[in-house]
Write a protein that holds these residues in place. Sequence first.
Motif, PDB file in Angstrom:
ATOM      1  N   SER A 128       0.843  -1.301  -0.106  1.00  0.00           N
ATOM      2  CA  SER A 128       0.078   0.051  -0.144  1.00  0.00           C
ATOM      3  C   SER A 128       1.086   1.353   0.061  1.00  0.00           C
ATOM      4  N   LEU A 129       0.163   2.359  -0.466  1.00  0.00           N
ATOM      5  CA  LEU A 129       1.144   3.706  -0.666  1.00  0.00           C
ATOM      6  C   LEU A 129       0.043   4.707  -1.191  1.00  0.00           C
ATOM      7  N   PRO A 130       0.431   6.104  -0.792  1.00  0.00           N
ATOM      8  CA  PRO A 130      -0.557   7.072  -1.479  1.00  0.00           C
ATOM      9  C   PRO A 130      -0.025   7.279  -2.864  1.00  0.00           C
ATOM     10  N   THR A 143     -10.182  11.907 -11.141  1.00  0.00           N
ATOM     11  CA  THR A 143      -8.892  11.597 -10.469  1.00  0.00           C
ATOM     12  C   THR A 143      -9.073  11.847  -9.003  1.00  0.00           C
ATOM     13  N   ALA A 144      -8.033  11.036  -8.347  1.00  0.00           N
ATOM     14  CA  ALA A 144      -8.249  11.142  -6.776  1.00  0.00           C
ATOM     15  C   ALA A 144      -6.806  10.983  -6.203  1.00  0.00           C
ATOM     16  N   THR A 145      -6.526  11.534  -5.256  1.00  0.00           N
ATOM     17  CA  THR A 145      -5.026  11.312  -4.346  1.00  0.00           C
ATOM     18  C   THR A 145      -5.231  10.766  -3.154  1.00  0.00           C
ATOM     19  N   GLY A 157      -8.510   0.682  -1.720  1.00  0.00           N
ATOM     20  CA  GLY A 157      -8.154   1.699  -1.052  1.00  0.00           C
ATOM     21  C   GLY A 157      -8.857   3.078  -1.462  1.00  0.00           C
ATOM     22  N   PRO A 158      -8.915   4.292  -0.731  1.00  0.00           N
ATOM     23  CA  PRO A 158      -9.730   5.462  -1.048  1.00  0.00           C
ATOM     24  C   PRO A 158      -9.482   5.929  -2.321  1.00  0.00           C
ATOM     25  N   ARG A 186       4.854  11.407  -5.384  1.00  0.00           N
ATOM     26  CA  ARG A 186       4.501  12.845  -5.203  1.00  0.00           C
ATOM     27  C   ARG A 186       5.437  13.533  -6.332  1.00  0.00           C
ATOM     28  N   LEU A 187       6.338  12.429  -6.970  1.00  0.00           N
ATOM     29  CA  LEU A 187       7.396  13.243  -7.880  1.00  0.00           C
ATOM     30  C   LEU A 187       6.802  13.289  -9.154  1.00  0.00           C
ATOM     31  N   GLU A 188       6.738  14.529  -9.826  1.00  0.00           N
ATOM     32  CA  GLU A 188       6.216  14.691 -11.332  1.00  0.00           C
ATOM     33  C   GLU A 188       7.435  14.201 -12.359  1.00  0.00           C
TER      34      GLU A 188
END
Length: 329
Positions: A128-130, A143-145, A157-158, A186-188
């Motif tokens: 799991s991870l964001p 789209t969701a974060t 997951g959410p 988080r890196l683009e």
Amino acid sequence: FFEREVGVPLVEEEESGKLFPASQRARDVRDGLLALAAARGARFVPDTLVTDIRPDPVGWRIERAGDSPLLAHAVVVATGGLSVPKTGSDGTGLAILRRLGHTVHPTYAALTPVLAEGGPFALLAGVSLPVTITARSGEREATATGGFLFTHHGYSGPAVLDVSHVIVRSREPGAAPATLEVQWTRLEAGEWVGALARAGTRTVGGVVRRELPDRLADVLMARAGVEPATRLAQLHREDRQRLVEALTRSVLPWTGDEGYKKAEVTGGGVNLAEVDPVTLESRKHAGLHICGEALDAFGPIGGYNFLWAWSTGRAAGLAAALAPPRRTE
């Protein structure tokens, strides 16, 4: 209201501002509400199956299976949708409202896990991870974060639940095929290009694993065709481009969804234009109020659908209780 009338102390979750029972037990809220309703004269009729609701000279006639009908001057339809059918959500309320002339938009499972049998991610269950995830189907996009979880059957997951309705609806006849695209960190893209620039003796695997769980990092590097032991100074431009694509625009294969059985909420339902936004009273029938999941509205995971149910239910209940008795000839 909860603290003063129901007797349930609340605490605030600092990071979200949400309020929860101090005991963290949902049954305390339920029991408090039932006790308050009983104290104010509510009559409970458990083990009752409503089969139909019809206009009557008194107002409304509520037909019941194996029992005499109930008569009322106002009715609140709070029957939910089709999600989590083991709780009794079978769509009866929607069928009744359709017979009464309401426009009921096609229903679908929303906020449900996505299935992906086999494929390159099949052995990542438990990771799991964001992430930031986007689902597209024709002009429909979401789209969701937030949290992402690999399961034994696919993805949950959410973040996944919040975009799953696009996947579900893409399976309808005539709908455009859907794609799932993930930015794993988080890196683009530009930031990953900088992180993987030809400098020093660091390896590609060392840089990628610093940002991702090891098992997922290994799968993504394998999909990009890049050896983890490759030193940054030896990483070819084409390899770096493929790896950055896998890290920032990774296409997730999927095979289906878990449907109403696991869905947090039902999409579709009664057209919102057909109810008064203040009283939730039907614009087609006086004394008929509709609330919650029976209406065509749903929000992201995180309490918003509970808020919709509580808010519309309260508004409908107050309006129905205050409505004067009426008699038609």
